[in-house]
Write an enzyme that holds these catalytic residues in place. Sequence first.
Site, PDB file in Angstrom:
ATOM      1  N   LYS A 126       0.853  -1.230   0.097  1.00  9.60           N
ATOM      2  CA  LYS A 126       0.033   0.004   0.299  1.00  9.60           C
ATOM      3  C   LYS A 126       0.967   1.253  -0.311  1.00  9.60           C
ATOM      4  O   LYS A 126       2.240   1.208   0.378  1.00  9.60           O
ATOM      5  CB  LYS A 126      -1.037  -0.273   1.210  1.00  9.60           C
ATOM      6  CG  LYS A 126      -2.359  -1.397   1.557  1.00  9.60           C
ATOM      7  CD  LYS A 126      -2.719  -0.910   1.950  1.00  9.60           C
ATOM      8  CE  LYS A 126      -4.029  -2.537   2.347  1.00  9.60           C
ATOM      9  NZ  LYS A 126      -5.034  -1.856   2.709  1.00  9.60           N
ATOM     10  N   TYR A 173     -12.573  -2.648  -3.744  1.00 10.33           N
ATOM     11  CA  TYR A 173     -12.659  -2.289  -2.992  1.00 10.33           C
ATOM     12  C   TYR A 173     -13.974  -2.491  -2.472  1.00 10.33           C
ATOM     13  O   TYR A 173     -14.748  -2.209  -1.274  1.00 10.33           O
ATOM     14  CB  TYR A 173     -12.373  -1.034  -1.740  1.00 10.33           C
ATOM     15  CG  TYR A 173     -10.754  -1.560  -1.321  1.00 10.33           C
ATOM     16  CD1 TYR A 173     -10.336  -2.256  -0.616  1.00 10.33           C
ATOM     17  CD2 TYR A 173     -10.338  -0.866  -1.060  1.00 10.33           C
ATOM     18  CE1 TYR A 173      -9.696  -3.204   0.126  1.00 10.33           C
ATOM     19  CE2 TYR A 173      -8.758  -0.330  -0.680  1.00 10.33           C
ATOM     20  CZ  TYR A 173      -8.544  -1.617   0.030  1.00 10.33           C
ATOM     21  OH  TYR A 173      -7.583  -2.183   0.435  1.00 10.33           O
ATOM     22  N   ASN A 195      -1.995  -0.130   6.796  1.00 12.06           N
ATOM     23  CA  ASN A 195      -1.366  -1.111   7.387  1.00 12.06           C
ATOM     24  C   ASN A 195      -0.835  -1.813   6.351  1.00 12.06           C
ATOM     25  O   ASN A 195      -0.228  -2.768   6.158  1.00 12.06           O
ATOM     26  CB  ASN A 195      -2.915  -1.800   7.960  1.00 12.06           C
ATOM     27  CG  ASN A 195      -3.568  -2.060   6.430  1.00 12.06           C
ATOM     28  OD1 ASN A 195      -3.492  -1.962   5.671  1.00 12.06           O
ATOM     29  ND2 ASN A 195      -4.680  -3.088   6.994  1.00 12.06           N
ATOM     30  N   HIS A 230      -2.077  -5.404   1.554  1.00 17.91           N
ATOM     31  CA  HIS A 230      -3.445  -6.066   1.250  1.00 17.91           C
ATOM     32  C   HIS A 230      -3.284  -7.328   1.281  1.00 17.91           C
ATOM     33  O   HIS A 230      -2.120  -7.819   0.524  1.00 17.91           O
ATOM     34  CB  HIS A 230      -4.727  -4.639   0.295  1.00 17.91           C
ATOM     35  CG  HIS A 230      -5.565  -6.493   0.044  1.00 17.91           C
ATOM     36  ND1 HIS A 230      -6.930  -5.909   0.956  1.00 17.91           N
ATOM     37  CD2 HIS A 230      -5.905  -6.765  -0.573  1.00 17.91           C
ATOM     38  CE1 HIS A 230      -7.681  -6.875   0.622  1.00 17.91           C
ATOM     39  NE2 HIS A 230      -7.383  -6.848  -0.878  1.00 17.91           N
ATOM     40  N   GLU A 246      -9.724 -10.470  -7.520  1.00 24.91           N
ATOM     41  CA  GLU A 246      -8.660  -9.355  -7.274  1.00 24.91           C
ATOM     42  C   GLU A 246      -7.521  -9.514  -8.213  1.00 24.91           C
ATOM     43  O   GLU A 246      -6.697  -8.695  -9.035  1.00 24.91           O
ATOM     44  CB  GLU A 246      -8.464  -9.166  -6.520  1.00 24.91           C
ATOM     45  CG  GLU A 246      -9.537  -9.918  -5.115  1.00 24.91           C
ATOM     46  CD  GLU A 246      -9.017  -9.138  -3.373  1.00 24.91           C
ATOM     47  OE1 GLU A 246      -7.723  -9.461  -3.239  1.00 24.91           O
ATOM     48  OE2 GLU A 246      -9.382  -8.630  -2.541  1.00 24.91           O
TER      49      GLU A 246
HETATM   50  P1  CMP Z   1      -7.672  -4.130   4.022  1.00 23.10           P
HETATM   51  O1  CMP Z   1      -6.804  -5.700   3.828  1.00 23.10           O
HETATM   52  O2  CMP Z   1      -6.502  -3.852   2.140  1.00 23.10           O
HETATM   53  O3  CMP Z   1      -9.280  -4.854   3.554  1.00 23.10           O
HETATM   54  C1  CMP Z   1      -9.792  -3.189   4.232  1.00 23.10           C
HETATM   55  C2  CMP Z   1      -9.404  -2.242   5.248  1.00 23.10           C
HETATM   56  O4  CMP Z   1     -10.353  -1.259   4.899  1.00 23.10           O
HETATM   57  C3  CMP Z   1      -8.144  -2.952   5.787  1.00 23.10           C
HETATM   58  O5  CMP Z   1      -7.582  -3.491   5.340  1.00 23.10           O
HETATM   59  C4  CMP Z   1      -7.768  -1.653   5.651  1.00 23.10           C
HETATM   60  O6  CMP Z   1      -6.877  -0.572   5.967  1.00 23.10           O
HETATM   61  C5  CMP Z   1      -9.163  -0.774   6.271  1.00 23.10           C
HETATM   62  N1  CMP Z   1     -10.255  -0.742   7.132  1.00 23.10           N
HETATM   63  C6  CMP Z   1     -10.241   0.952   7.485  1.00 23.10           C
HETATM   64  N2  CMP Z   1     -10.831   0.405   8.843  1.00 23.10           N
HETATM   65  C7  CMP Z   1     -10.719  -0.715   8.962  1.00 23.10           C
HETATM   66  C8  CMP Z   1     -12.578  -1.799   9.853  1.00 23.10           C
HETATM   67  N3  CMP Z   1     -13.040  -0.594  11.314  1.00 23.10           N
HETATM   68  N4  CMP Z   1     -12.027  -2.340   9.584  1.00 23.10           N
HETATM   69  C9  CMP Z   1     -11.250  -3.332   9.260  1.00 23.10           C
HETATM   70  N5  CMP Z   1     -10.712  -2.294   8.477  1.00 23.10           N
HETATM   71  C10 CMP Z   1     -10.252  -0.946   7.699  1.00 23.10           C
END
Ligand code: CMP
Length: 136
Positions: free
Chosen positions: A12, A52, A115, A118, A129
């Site tokens: 990311k 998403y 984070n 993904h 995906e």
């Molecule tokens: P990712 O695995 O990319 O999938 C969706 C993303 O939403 C997740 O990682 C997080 O970076 C983001 N996100 C932000 N807030 C939340 C939340 N409360 N719960 C889950 N995902 C979140």
Amino acid sequence: MSNTEQTLSIIKPDAVERNLENEIKEMFKNKGFVIVKEKKIQIEKSEAEKFYKVHETKPFYNDLCTYLSSGPIVVMILEKESAVLGNRELMGATNPTDAEEGTIRKKYGISIDKNSVHGSDSVDNAKIEIDFFFKD
Ligand code: CMP
């Protein structure tokens, strides 16, 4: 019986911006993942919204799509035995604060939004995906 799978991984914007691309790729390779295809791209917000879409009703959807389209990302097809689960284990919990030692998100994640990586959450979603980013 062999269970070779492919999964989609995204490094990311927060991680690309901090030049963590090679360190993160090393973590995948050290766990036996083969990077079958990869490209560094920046996507439009509208593309992030499609990617998403499953989260479209969530309160964090708009910020999430703004964020994923905010800078370059590296998208990769990773392959190995049980790649989907293996990738999820190596990434660690969605929130870096909850992620275990040795995981990518524990090591590099800044927040639940930033984070660092993904990964597909199921074999079916991995196919969707991978097609999203790599269909010719
Ligand atoms: P990712 O695995 O990319 O999938 C969706 C993303 O939403 C997740 O990682 C997080 O970076 C983001 N996100 C932000 N807030 C939340 C939340 N409360 N719960 C889950 N995902 C979140």
